[in-house]
Scaffold this active site. Structure first.
Site, PDB file in Angstrom:
ATOM      1  N   ASP A 133       0.838  -1.204   0.000  1.00 40.75           N
ATOM      2  CA  ASP A 133       0.000   0.000   0.000  1.00 40.75           C
ATOM      3  C   ASP A 133       0.868   1.247   0.000  1.00 40.75           C
ATOM      4  O   ASP A 133       2.059   1.217  -0.361  1.00 40.75           O
ATOM      5  CB  ASP A 133      -0.962  -0.063   1.205  1.00 40.75           C
ATOM      6  CG  ASP A 133      -2.280   0.634   0.948  1.00 40.75           C
ATOM      7  OD1 ASP A 133      -2.324   1.874   1.038  1.00 40.75           O
ATOM      8  OD2 ASP A 133      -3.277  -0.048   0.643  1.00 40.75           O
TER       9      ASP A 133
ATOM     10  N   TRP B 153      -5.950   1.714  -6.905  1.00 34.73           N
ATOM     11  CA  TRP B 153      -5.922   3.113  -7.384  1.00 34.73           C
ATOM     12  C   TRP B 153      -6.747   3.952  -6.411  1.00 34.73           C
ATOM     13  O   TRP B 153      -7.962   3.889  -6.405  1.00 34.73           O
ATOM     14  CB  TRP B 153      -6.501   3.158  -8.793  1.00 34.73           C
ATOM     15  CG  TRP B 153      -6.589   4.500  -9.452  1.00 34.73           C
ATOM     16  CD1 TRP B 153      -6.924   5.691  -8.913  1.00 34.73           C
ATOM     17  CD2 TRP B 153      -6.351   4.764 -10.840  1.00 34.73           C
ATOM     18  NE1 TRP B 153      -6.920   6.684  -9.852  1.00 34.73           N
ATOM     19  CE2 TRP B 153      -6.568   6.140 -11.050  1.00 34.73           C
ATOM     20  CE3 TRP B 153      -5.982   3.978 -11.921  1.00 34.73           C
ATOM     21  CZ2 TRP B 153      -6.441   6.739 -12.294  1.00 34.73           C
ATOM     22  CZ3 TRP B 153      -5.855   4.575 -13.164  1.00 34.73           C
ATOM     23  CH2 TRP B 153      -6.077   5.949 -13.344  1.00 34.73           C
ATOM     24  N   ASP B 154      -6.056   4.752  -5.633  1.00 32.00           N
ATOM     25  CA  ASP B 154      -6.697   5.501  -4.556  1.00 32.00           C
ATOM     26  C   ASP B 154      -6.970   6.941  -4.995  1.00 32.00           C
ATOM     27  O   ASP B 154      -6.402   7.438  -5.988  1.00 32.00           O
ATOM     28  CB  ASP B 154      -5.737   5.482  -3.347  1.00 32.00           C
ATOM     29  CG  ASP B 154      -6.467   5.597  -2.018  1.00 32.00           C
ATOM     30  OD1 ASP B 154      -7.641   5.994  -2.014  1.00 32.00           O
ATOM     31  OD2 ASP B 154      -5.837   5.305  -0.985  1.00 32.00           O
TER      32      ASP B 154
ATOM     33  N   ASP C  52     -12.810   1.948   4.443  1.00 33.73           N
ATOM     34  CA  ASP C  52     -11.684   1.751   5.359  1.00 33.73           C
ATOM     35  C   ASP C  52     -12.153   1.111   6.656  1.00 33.73           C
ATOM     36  O   ASP C  52     -11.345   0.685   7.472  1.00 33.73           O
ATOM     37  CB  ASP C  52     -11.011   3.093   5.673  1.00 33.73           C
ATOM     38  CG  ASP C  52     -10.077   3.513   4.548  1.00 33.73           C
ATOM     39  OD1 ASP C  52      -9.728   2.665   3.713  1.00 33.73           O
ATOM     40  OD2 ASP C  52      -9.698   4.699   4.509  1.00 33.73           O
TER      41      ASP C  52
HETATM   42  C1  DGJ Z   1      -7.015   5.351   1.853  1.00 34.20           C
HETATM   43  C2  DGJ Z   1      -7.389   3.928   1.569  1.00 34.20           C
HETATM   44  O1  DGJ Z   1      -8.751   3.756   1.705  1.00 34.20           O
HETATM   45  C3  DGJ Z   1      -6.608   3.007   2.490  1.00 34.20           C
HETATM   46  O2  DGJ Z   1      -7.001   1.679   2.277  1.00 34.20           O
HETATM   47  C4  DGJ Z   1      -5.142   3.194   2.260  1.00 34.20           C
HETATM   48  O3  DGJ Z   1      -4.816   2.773   0.968  1.00 34.20           O
HETATM   49  C5  DGJ Z   1      -4.767   4.650   2.465  1.00 34.20           C
HETATM   50  N1  DGJ Z   1      -5.605   5.531   1.687  1.00 34.20           N
HETATM   51  C6  DGJ Z   1      -3.325   4.881   2.126  1.00 34.20           C
HETATM   52  O4  DGJ Z   1      -2.987   6.200   2.178  1.00 34.20           O
END
Ligand code: DGJ
Length: 740
Positions: free
Chosen positions: A366, A477-478, A548
């Site tokens: 991650d 992909w965030d 999350d």
């Molecule tokens: C937000 C995501 O939802 C998390 O799972 C993780 O990837 C964090 N960002 C990392 O900054």
């Protein structure tokens, strides 16, 4: 399935075995909506479904006729300035400032299959006999503008896809609002279902009765958002999960949206859905066009489950694409909650080795592997390895992990930049915002202007440099903030109104280029958890990180809500450590897994810090999921009992041949001296006899659906690895197998 045109009455009838959609050309040559619902027998003339009566104050179209007022007629795609004073579906401005257009029926074309929407995500067909499409051309004589309304009816799902295309005529025009769908319904006896939430509480199920006036949800934050999902449904007050009428409306788009239902004083309901008009305008020159994204309308008389199953089938098989569409998803382990930013190669390899020993299939690295990223103030935009943490680079680490026999996945947040980054220092003008004003940050980050091709090109090149090492088979992909000051430096003033839309097109473009170059790469979309869980992204990424919040009790609600529209194969769900990092709650590892099985299963914890007993449980869970994941992810899913309204929640999946089913049962709070309890199952074959695991009984499918599965604790005779008896957060997974 067919699309019929009755010349004598100028009536269109789109139907398949389940639904009919009927509209007609009115006497002023506009389109009038007649019916959407359960399949009707075809007739040449449905004009009696149009009701006319003189209404005081109404704006009437024809001299001498006090009955024909567009304000009181159900329409297909209403516009301001023609007598309809309800909310319009679109609005355009001429160079002289007039917003009055008059679009009348010109022609139509019926074709087999479904044409693509260039540059936009959309449902598709694999053969021409799966759907029929009609495109109606409406025409404004004064300006030559053409308005193309497209409808596709699918053969095997009770769904209609709708989109609109504007083609500018002999003068320029400014499109100020261009929604994708209007549906006028003849009454207002509905409750509106919405999926509301926020970070860590995404897609909570909420119903509210329709009232006079407008009931609406929206996003103006540049992503579809966790606050509202781009979906609404109108259900009859008596409709339940299993029975009754419901209309679903889902927007295949990942940016701003508006979804609303307007009830007028005559108890009719107008549903509108599309790109939110706020911060939206398109300057069109003669001959230029604008294509809206599509909306998918579903009708079901089999309750909310019936609606959801239509969306699940369509989105899983004819929206998601490519290599992973029909493949069970790899069981992954993600290091985020195990390490956050605090890792090095050694620590990662230790987790990966243990994960391999537990038969997990994919390791996902991650946030924190690039630039100087040791916290969230730095390095977004610099997509090259942090060699202090990873001396052999991410490529070397990926090789070591793939050499162990695990697949390797990697996190990116391509749309963002930190001020402390080489990218920002080189290209400060690539950030969205007015240079003369303050720019808000979100999590210390700024938004790259994805409406600019050179920005997207840069990210593509940087990502390809990493991915070309050949050891990366998955990308998370965030996207971790909402848009605030939307202004694109260098973009001409008349095009600023298109920046938010073009940004999303830029995101789609980058996805598409990467998908084309790496066809077997599995994408999981993510946005601070599930803030961009929408159909648009499912076209590119067949699964999405749901939230999350991985606490089992909370996840139950989040996944229950998400399943209203999205298939189980798209719902990213992991078992995480306890106490849970979001809620502090301690729940049994079996219950965490029993919840996460109903998704794309994985782990989000440091396996090395678990007890030997928990490690062995994980090994058994992984083996169980491998055996059953095709059923979980591709079976027919039924919500049985809602965690929003019941003490105990339950859902189930049934195999296509109805011979196998898995029932998840969850009870967050333990009462004393419990009453007897049963849950009525769904989707079984009433004529089959099923062996019910845990209860050690043989039950008829009819009994299980009519009397119910006995879930009282005393009925559990032989608990197994997916059983928690007694106490809070108990859960059970029943397996039903048909016996000959
Ligand atoms: C937000 C995501 O939802 C998390 O799972 C993780 O990837 C964090 N960002 C990392 O900054």
């Amino acid at each position: 399935m067919a699309i019929l045109f009755h010349e004598s009455t100028k009536t269109f009838h789109l139907y398949n075995e389940q639904i009919s959609y009927i509209f007609t050309v009115l006497k002023n040559d506009h389109l009038g909506q007649l019916y959407f619902g359960k399949r009707l027998r075809d007739r040449a003339d449905f004009s009696h479904l149009l009701e006319f009566t003189p209404r005081p104050m109404a704006a009437c179209t024809f001299e001498g006729d006090l009955s024909f007022s567009l304000e009181h007629i159900r329409q297909e795609y209403p516009i301001f300035g023609t007598g309809d004073i309800r909310y319009p579906a679109f609005s355009m401005e001429r160079p002289n400032g007039s917003r009055i257009y008059d679009f009348t029926y010109q022609s139509h074309q019926i074709t087999s299959g479904k044409p693509r929407l260039e540059g936009l995500p959309a449902t598709y067909t694999e053969s021409a006999d799966e759907a029929d499409t009609i495109t109606i051309t409406l025409y404004d004589q004064v300006t030559d503008v053409q308005l193309l309304l497209t409808y596709t009816i699918f053969r095997d799902v009770s769904a209609i896809a709708r989109s609109v295309r504007f083609i500018c005529g002999k003068e320029s025009a400014k499109l100020l609002q261009a929604l994708s769908l209007c549906l006028d319904l003849p009454d207002d006896n509905y409750e509106l279902l919405e999926l509301i939430g926020t970070w860590s509480r995404e897609r909570q199920v909420k119903f509210r009765p329709l009232e006079s006036g407008v009931t609406s949800i929206h996003s103006m934050r540049g992503c579809s958002s966790s606050v509202y999902n781009p979906f609404i449904a109108l259900k009859r007050p008596e409709t339940t999960e299993g029975h009754g009428e419901v209309y679903g409306f889902s927007f295949v788009y990942s940016g701003n949206f508006l979804a609303q239902a307007e009830v007028d004083t005559f108890h009719t309901t107008r549903v509108l859905m599309g790109i939110h008009p706020q911060n939206f305008s398109v300057a069109l020159q003669p001959g230029e066009c604008f294509q809206t994204p599509e909306c998918i309308m579903v009708y079901s008389e089999d309750g909310l489950n019936g609606m959801s199953q239509q969306y699940h089938t369509l989105y899983r098989t004819r929206l998601a694409r490519g290599y992973w569409r029909d493949r069970p998803r790899p069981i992954l382990i993600n290091n985020w909650e195990a390490t956050y930013f605090n890792f090095n190669e050694e620590k990662i390899l230790e987790i990966a080795e243990k994960a391999k020993a537990l038969s997990i299939e994919l390791f996902v690295l991650d946030d924190g592997w690039f630039g100087k990223r040791n916290n969230d103030t730095t390095s977004l935009g610099d997509w090259f390895s942090n060699l202090e943490k990873l001396p052999s680079g991410v490529e070397g680490l990926a090789k070591k992990i793939t050499d162990m026999g695990l697949k390797f996945g990697l996190w990116f947040e391509p749309e963002m930049v930190n001020k402390d980054s080489e990218m920002y220092r080189t290209h400060p003008d690539w950030v969205l915002g007015d240079p003369e004003r303050n720019h808000c940050h979100g999590r210390n980050q700024y938004i790259l202007d994805f409406s600019r091709k050179e920005v997207v090109d840069n990210l593509y090149d940087q990502m390809c440099k990493v991915l070309d090492c050949g050891h990366i088979s998955y990308i998370k992909w965030d996207m971790n903030r909402s848009m605030s000051e939307v202004y694109a430096i260098g973009c001409p003033p008349e095009k600023q109104g298109t920046v938010m839309h073009n940004y999303i097109l830029g995101v789609y473009d980058l996805y598409e280029r990467l998908r084309t170059r790496y066809p077997e790469l599995l994408f999981e979309s993510c946005s601070s958890g599930g803030a961009r869980f929408d159909p648009g992204l499912l076209y590119y990424a067949p699964q999405a990180w749901t939230s999350d919040n991985t606490d089992a009790a909370e996840r139950l609600k989040i996944q229950y809500g998400t399943s209203m529209v999205y298939p189980i194969s798209s719902i990213g769900a992991h078992v995480s450590a306890v106490p849970n990092h979001q809620t502090g709650r301690i729940s049994p590892i079996e219950t965490r897994a029993n919840t996460a099985y109903f998704g794309t299963f994985g782990y989000e914890l440091n396996v090395n810090t678990l007890t030997e007993e928990d490690q062995q449980k994980i090994k058994a869970q992984v083996a169980f999921m491998k055996e059953n994941r095709a059923l979980f992810q591709f079976g027919t899913f039924y919500r049985l009992q809602s965690p929003f309204t019941h003490e105990a929640a339950a859902w189930m999946v049934v195999s296509e041949d109805q011979k196998t089913a898995l029932v998840g049962y969850y009870k967050p709070h333990a009462p004393a001296n419990e009453p007897y309890e049963r849950i009525r199952l769904m989707g079984l074959d009433p004529n089959l006899c099923y062996r019910v695991s845990l209860n050690d009984t043989l039950c008829g499918g009819d009994e299980l659906m009519q009397y119910g599965l006995i879930t009282s604790e005393h009925a559990v005779k032989s608990p197994d690895l997916n059983t928690v008896l007694g106490g809070d957060y108990r859960s059970r997974l029943y397996r039903l197998t048909a016996v000959e």
